[in-house]
Design an enzyme around this catalytic site. Structure first.
Site, mmCIF file in Angstrom:
data_model
loop_
_atom_site.group_PDB
_atom_site.id
_atom_site.type_symbol
_atom_site.label_atom_id
_atom_site.label_comp_id
_atom_site.label_asym_id
_atom_site.label_seq_id
_atom_site.Cartn_x
_atom_site.Cartn_y
_atom_site.Cartn_z
ATOM 1 N N CYS A 270 0.839 -1.207 0.000
ATOM 2 C CA CYS A 270 0.000 0.000 0.000
ATOM 3 C C CYS A 270 0.871 1.254 0.000
ATOM 4 O O CYS A 270 1.396 1.652 1.045
ATOM 5 C CB CYS A 270 -0.929 -0.003 1.216
ATOM 6 S SG CYS A 270 -2.010 1.447 1.278
ATOM 7 N N CYS B 91 -0.501 4.089 2.151
ATOM 8 C CA CYS B 91 -0.265 3.894 3.591
ATOM 9 C C CYS B 91 1.183 4.180 3.961
ATOM 10 O O CYS B 91 1.470 4.794 4.992
ATOM 11 C CB CYS B 91 -0.580 2.454 4.002
ATOM 12 S SG CYS B 91 -2.136 1.802 3.382
ATOM 13 N N ASP B 92 2.115 3.698 3.142
ATOM 14 C CA ASP B 92 3.524 3.646 3.562
ATOM 15 C C ASP B 92 4.477 4.502 2.743
ATOM 16 O O ASP B 92 5.659 4.601 3.088
ATOM 17 C CB ASP B 92 4.011 2.185 3.514
ATOM 18 C CG ASP B 92 3.214 1.285 4.451
ATOM 19 O OD1 ASP B 92 2.766 1.788 5.497
ATOM 20 O OD2 ASP B 92 3.040 0.096 4.133
#
Length: 322
Positions: free
Chosen positions: A136, A139-140
């Site tokens: 992701c 997300c990261d």
């Protein structure tokens, strides 16, 4: 065999299911939540979370889910350790059977069974998750500011992730095992026009290389799918973007699914093809897939369910009065 009955039955214990439980409990529906095969959902395998609103400092995914679970229980949710293996949505109350043999009945059903990212299935990939390997970028990606990163895949998800990562990195490589992308034409045009993205064609990742100690990921070992030639690409972040599996197997033949097997809901709501059944989180959302959007749709599902029950109760009262 025990039968558990409730006004509101919830399947799944990630941010969507627990948010639905919190709202449902506060509305007096005394929800029962069946936790399923992965209690806490995908956040249980996520370490640092920096993008969930309300926390100035980095928090841990498992800690966030623990807090949500405590809150759901505190307001009156009953959590059950079981996995549903059979459903009957032909009549209300809906009837579900757990792996334990217990029966769960609900006047309304909220499905929050989530989705799982598809992985390449390499031992090195599994060992490096959270140490440079992610599924992701949204997300990261923030953790890879100014670093060299690679995205593996050739569909919409992969191209979108590569484009997103250019917000953080000026050196993004897209690796695809074929010589053309499956992504939509408009996305491909944006990708090819971007000066900070390089595409490697006909390449497969054979290994995620661990730098040892605290170094994490340092390179990808690649194999040419045409010539068999091996090469190495030095990167500090590797994002696997080959799609997701929504957990909808249980509902095939019972609820309408889209072409990618996600639960279909009415636009702007969480209503599925069966009245009284609602879907929230990643099981119905293939676009955003964030903890905060899952929690938001969980809230929507509880409110939709509450309205549905209020209308059904009113109709019953009206019938009784006739």
């Amino acid at each position: 065999m025990t039968t558990h009955s409730t006004r509101m039955l919830i399947l799944g214990s990630g941010p969507a299911g627990l948010s639905a439980a919190i709202y449902g409990a506060r509305a007096g529906m005394k929800p029962i939540l069946v936790q399923g095969i992965q209690p806490g959902g995908q956040l249980m395998t996520t370490t640092d979370v920096e993008n969930y609103p309300g926390f100035a400092d980095v928090i841990q995914g498992p800690w966030l889910m623990e807090q949500m679970q405590k809150q759901a229980e505190h307001v009156g949710t009953q959590l059950m350790w079981d996995t549903v293996v059979e459903v009957d949505l032909t009549r209300r109350p809906f009837r579900l059977i757990g792996d334990s043999g217990d029966v769960y009945e609900g006047d309304v059903l909220v499905i929050a069974t989530g989705a799982q990212a598809k992985w390449l299935g390499l031992p090195s990939e599994d060992a490096m998750k959270g140490k440079g390997v992610s599924a992701c970028a949204t997300c990261d990606g923030f953790f890879y500011r100014g670093k060299k990163v690679a995205v593996i895949g050739g569909g919409n998800t992969a191209v979108e992730e590569a484009l997103y990562l250019t917000n953080h990195s000026d050196n993004v490589t897209l690796i695809h095992r074929r010589d053309s992308l499956r992504a939509e034409r408009i996305l491909q045009e944006r990708l090819f026009a971007h000066p900070n993205i390089t595409v490697l064609w006909n390449k497969e990742v054979r290994e995620f290389v661990d730098g040892g100690g605290t170094a994490g990921l340092v390179a990808l070992d690649l194999e040419d799918t045409v010539t068999g030639e091996h090469s190495r690409l030095e990167v500090e972040g590797g994002f696997v973007a080959i799609g997701h599996h929504p957990a909808t197997e249980l509902f095939r033949g019972h609820l309408e699914l889209d072409e990618d097997h996600y639960l279909k809901v009415e636009t702007g709501s969480t209503r599925t093809s069966v009245p009284g059944v609602f879907a929230c989180g990643d099981v119905m959302d293939k676009t955003y897939r964030q903890a905060v959007t899952a929690a938001g749709t969980g809230c929507m599902a509880a409110l939709d369910a509450e309205r549905f029950l209020a209308e059904a109760d009113f109709e019953k009262m009206a019938e009784a009065a006739e």
